[in-house]
Scaffold this active site. Structure first.
Site, mmCIF file in Angstrom:
data_model
loop_
_atom_site.group_PDB
_atom_site.id
_atom_site.type_symbol
_atom_site.label_atom_id
_atom_site.label_comp_id
_atom_site.label_asym_id
_atom_site.label_seq_id
_atom_site.Cartn_x
_atom_site.Cartn_y
_atom_site.Cartn_z
ATOM 1 N N ARG A 127 -8.292 8.357 3.663
ATOM 2 C CA ARG A 127 -8.526 8.821 5.089
ATOM 3 C C ARG A 127 -8.419 10.165 5.130
ATOM 4 O O ARG A 127 -7.831 10.798 4.777
ATOM 5 C CB ARG A 127 -7.371 8.113 6.024
ATOM 6 C CG ARG A 127 -7.556 6.632 6.395
ATOM 7 C CD ARG A 127 -6.349 5.843 7.052
ATOM 8 N NE ARG A 127 -5.155 5.931 6.286
ATOM 9 C CZ ARG A 127 -4.062 5.301 6.245
ATOM 10 N NH1 ARG A 127 -3.880 4.893 7.603
ATOM 11 N NH2 ARG A 127 -3.053 5.300 5.546
ATOM 12 N N GLU A 170 6.679 1.554 11.741
ATOM 13 C CA GLU A 170 5.394 1.535 11.033
ATOM 14 C C GLU A 170 4.475 1.468 12.271
ATOM 15 O O GLU A 170 4.411 1.351 13.334
ATOM 16 C CB GLU A 170 5.352 0.260 10.359
ATOM 17 C CG GLU A 170 6.208 0.020 9.283
ATOM 18 C CD GLU A 170 6.099 0.891 8.194
ATOM 19 O OE1 GLU A 170 5.273 1.714 7.907
ATOM 20 O OE2 GLU A 170 7.401 1.409 7.728
ATOM 21 N N GLY A 171 3.120 1.863 11.728
ATOM 22 C CA GLY A 171 1.887 1.900 12.639
ATOM 23 C C GLY A 171 1.447 3.034 13.271
ATOM 24 O O GLY A 171 0.337 3.278 14.109
ATOM 25 N N ARG A 191 0.731 -1.247 -0.188
ATOM 26 C CA ARG A 191 -0.113 0.011 -0.154
ATOM 27 C C ARG A 191 0.900 1.277 -0.108
ATOM 28 O O ARG A 191 1.737 1.474 0.954
ATOM 29 C CB ARG A 191 -0.948 0.128 1.272
ATOM 30 C CG ARG A 191 -2.051 0.938 0.944
ATOM 31 C CD ARG A 191 -2.698 1.233 2.253
ATOM 32 N NE ARG A 191 -1.975 1.803 3.488
ATOM 33 C CZ ARG A 191 -2.130 1.566 4.479
ATOM 34 N NH1 ARG A 191 -2.653 0.911 5.210
ATOM 35 N NH2 ARG A 191 -1.447 2.567 5.430
ATOM 36 N N GLU A 234 4.623 7.201 2.400
ATOM 37 C CA GLU A 234 5.354 6.192 2.567
ATOM 38 C C GLU A 234 4.846 4.664 1.661
ATOM 39 O O GLU A 234 4.011 4.927 1.293
ATOM 40 C CB GLU A 234 5.293 5.686 4.172
ATOM 41 C CG GLU A 234 4.003 5.148 4.435
ATOM 42 C CD GLU A 234 3.837 5.104 5.952
ATOM 43 O OE1 GLU A 234 4.839 4.601 6.728
ATOM 44 O OE2 GLU A 234 2.777 4.937 6.408
ATOM 45 N N LYS A 283 11.367 11.196 10.636
ATOM 46 C CA LYS A 283 10.969 9.898 10.669
ATOM 47 C C LYS A 283 11.712 8.802 11.050
ATOM 48 O O LYS A 283 12.883 8.409 10.776
ATOM 49 C CB LYS A 283 10.388 9.718 9.453
ATOM 50 C CG LYS A 283 9.094 10.235 8.699
ATOM 51 C CD LYS A 283 8.844 9.955 7.611
ATOM 52 C CE LYS A 283 7.444 10.510 7.202
ATOM 53 N NZ LYS A 283 6.646 9.764 6.131
ATOM 54 N N LYS A 303 11.889 3.369 6.164
ATOM 55 C CA LYS A 303 11.998 4.801 5.767
ATOM 56 C C LYS A 303 13.296 5.171 5.031
ATOM 57 O O LYS A 303 13.449 5.878 4.307
ATOM 58 C CB LYS A 303 11.723 5.502 7.017
ATOM 59 C CG LYS A 303 10.540 5.448 7.782
ATOM 60 C CD LYS A 303 9.291 5.584 6.740
ATOM 61 C CE LYS A 303 7.822 5.316 7.700
ATOM 62 N NZ LYS A 303 7.678 4.203 8.045
ATOM 63 N N SER A 313 -2.909 -2.422 6.310
ATOM 64 C CA SER A 313 -4.343 -2.875 6.864
ATOM 65 C C SER A 313 -5.319 -1.915 6.111
ATOM 66 O O SER A 313 -5.285 -1.011 5.389
ATOM 67 C CB SER A 313 -4.289 -2.495 8.451
ATOM 68 O OG SER A 313 -3.940 -1.312 8.647
ATOM 69 N N ASN A 363 4.174 1.174 2.139
ATOM 70 C CA ASN A 363 4.131 -0.194 3.176
ATOM 71 C C ASN A 363 4.119 -1.485 2.484
ATOM 72 O O ASN A 363 3.359 -1.691 1.575
ATOM 73 C CB ASN A 363 2.564 -0.129 3.787
ATOM 74 C CG ASN A 363 2.172 1.380 4.459
ATOM 75 O OD1 ASN A 363 2.791 1.592 5.836
ATOM 76 N ND2 ASN A 363 1.629 2.285 3.731
#
Length: 464
Positions: free
Chosen positions: A460, A376-377, A129, A144, A372, A315, A151, A146
């Protein structure tokens, strides 16, 4: 606006919130319930509606189409770079591994161990993603890429359907203008195709049923998004999923009949191991979890992702890929290189070479940058005063665990964000677009691409 008009608008909005909340409840748009005050999970099987945007959020169609167009070239780059282990492990990730030895460093060590012992599986599944924000009105810049635990494929597909249905009920609604979103079906297809490939490779293991192992966190609050994939796999492909933690996997052994075939009990073997955990140091509190990850990496199971794809999502690798002359090594032609490079924000290395001019640049204008870490998350990036504090206190070596990135400045629009059946925010929002792509490829065989599809997205809305 008169009070009567305001009341009518409020009544219509309340009705829409009720409709949308009911739709979400009816279609399983849920997350694990958390206590209002502590925000701690309230139990394994207690759920609440997932937060959502009441209205579809405007997003440039030109940028949307460009983000979709970049997904397959990025999938090719991920595989090509993961295959170039010398560049990945001995160049791109080195500084981050040294600055973050307990996580990134251990991942690199595991990757080197796999190479030293020899790969037991040459096919790898990527559920990728790539996330973007607009810089200006129609220029998508990559936040970024992923490569592990990408998810919300199922929840985002459902929210897209909800918006289409609610818009279609309005007198002047134009549901046709909203893009279709089938990320859930595409992800399931990828997992099913990978398991089919495993069964082709090992036809003699049919005495034990090959299944998909989903690696999950204990107390996972996003289990509904995961369970939807499990149920879709069963209903569409008659494929079973077994949920296991890294600690569970540490107790598994290889079968006696097929070298490195991973037995998981009940006469089952892991044909595909799909990581929805393992992306954060918190998932490895002891050596037991690292043992579980190692057992999987050395097994014959098709991994999603393997440790090489996982490392590509760091990253530091994103920054290394933006160094002039690097991207061209992994793209198929100049057109793809130019397309992907157009999405790169300013990315700067820390903790290598003379990084003082970069540090000084960030300290002079801290509002223009993001610091950064290799995490992740969400919730790990540093901005403004926190960025200044970090850059003035971290040692040169410790800075290597971070990269500096240009802050993307997206345009805002009005949005209404709903949680637990009520509008909790009504005001300006910015958007982040994530595009899902499925890649199933074989190392060492550029012509063997078993799946390469762009399958959906998540948009989002975030309060400003």
């Amino acid at each position: 606006m008169t009070s009567t008009t305001e009341e009518s608008k409020k009544e219509a909005e309340d009705e829409l919130v009720a409709q949308a909340s009911s739709w979400c409840a009816s279609h399983g748009v849920l997350m694990g319930a958390r206590d209002n005050e502590t925000r701690q999970p309230m139990g394994d099987w207690l759920y609440e509606p997932a937060p959502f945007s009441l209205y579809p959020t405007p997003f440039s169609k030109k940028a949307f189409d460009q983000a979709y167009a970049m997904q397959r070239p990025f999938a090719h780059v991920v595989h090509a770079a993961a295959e170039d282990d010398e560049w990945l492990l001995e160049h791109a990730i080195v500084t981050a591994a040294q600055g973050d030895p307990d996580f990134t460093g251990k991942m690199v060590d595991l990757a080197k161990e796999v190479l030293a012992k020899g790969r037991t599986q040459n096919v790898v599944l990527g559920i990728l993603r790539s996330d973007y924000m607009l810089h200006g009105t129609d220029m998508p810049l990559q936040v970024e890429l992923n490569t592990i635990a990408s998810s919300f494929g199922c929840l985002s597909s459902k929210i897209s359907k909800m918006h289409k249905e609610l818009v279609s009920t309005e007198d002047d609604g134009d549901a046709a203008s909203l893009p279709d979103n089938h990320a859930d079906e595409g992800i399931v297809k990828g997992l099913a195709t990978a398991l089919k490939e495993y069964q082709r490779q090992f036809p003699d293991s049919s005495s034990k049923k090959a299944v998909v192992v989903m690696v999950v966190q204990p107390g996972e609050t996003n289990s509904c998004d995961q369970r939807d994939l499990e149920f879709l796999l069963l209903s569409k492909y008659n494929i079973k999923v077994k949920r296991m933690t890294l600690a569970d996997l540490s107790a598994c052994q290889y079968s006696n009949t097929t070298p490195n075939e991973l037995s998981i009990g009940q006469e089952q073997v892991a044909g595909v191991v799909y990581f929805r955990a393992g992306y954060t140091p918190d998932d490895y509190p002891t050596d037991t979890e690292w043992k579980g990850r190692s057992i999987v990496e050395h097994s014959t199971a098709i991994k999603c992702p393997d440790v090489f794809y996982h490392t590509i999502g760091a990253k530091k690798v994103q920054q290394a890929m933006a160094v002039p002359g690097t991207l061209s090594k992994f793209t198929r032609d100049k057109e793809e290189e130019d397309l992907l490079r157009s999405s790169f924000a300013g990315l700067y290395a820390l903790g290598e070479g003379d990084d003082q001019p970069i540090v000084d640049m960030a300290l002079a204008n801290p509002n223009d940058f993001v610091l950064k870490p290799q995490r992740e998350g969400g919730g790990n990036n540093m901005y403004d005063d926190d960025l200044v504090d970090a850059l003035t206190t971290l040692s040169y070596a410790d800075r290597g665990a971070f990269i500096l990135m240009q802050k993307i400045l997206p345009p805002s629009s009005h949005g209404s964000l709903v949680r637990r059946g009520a509008i909790v925010y009504d005001g300006p929002v910015v958007c982040e677009l994530g595009v899902f792509g499925i890649s199933l490829r074989e190392y060492g065989n550029a012509n063997r691409i078993l799946m390469d599809e762009v399958v959906g997205h998540i948009l989002r809305a975030k309060s400003v």
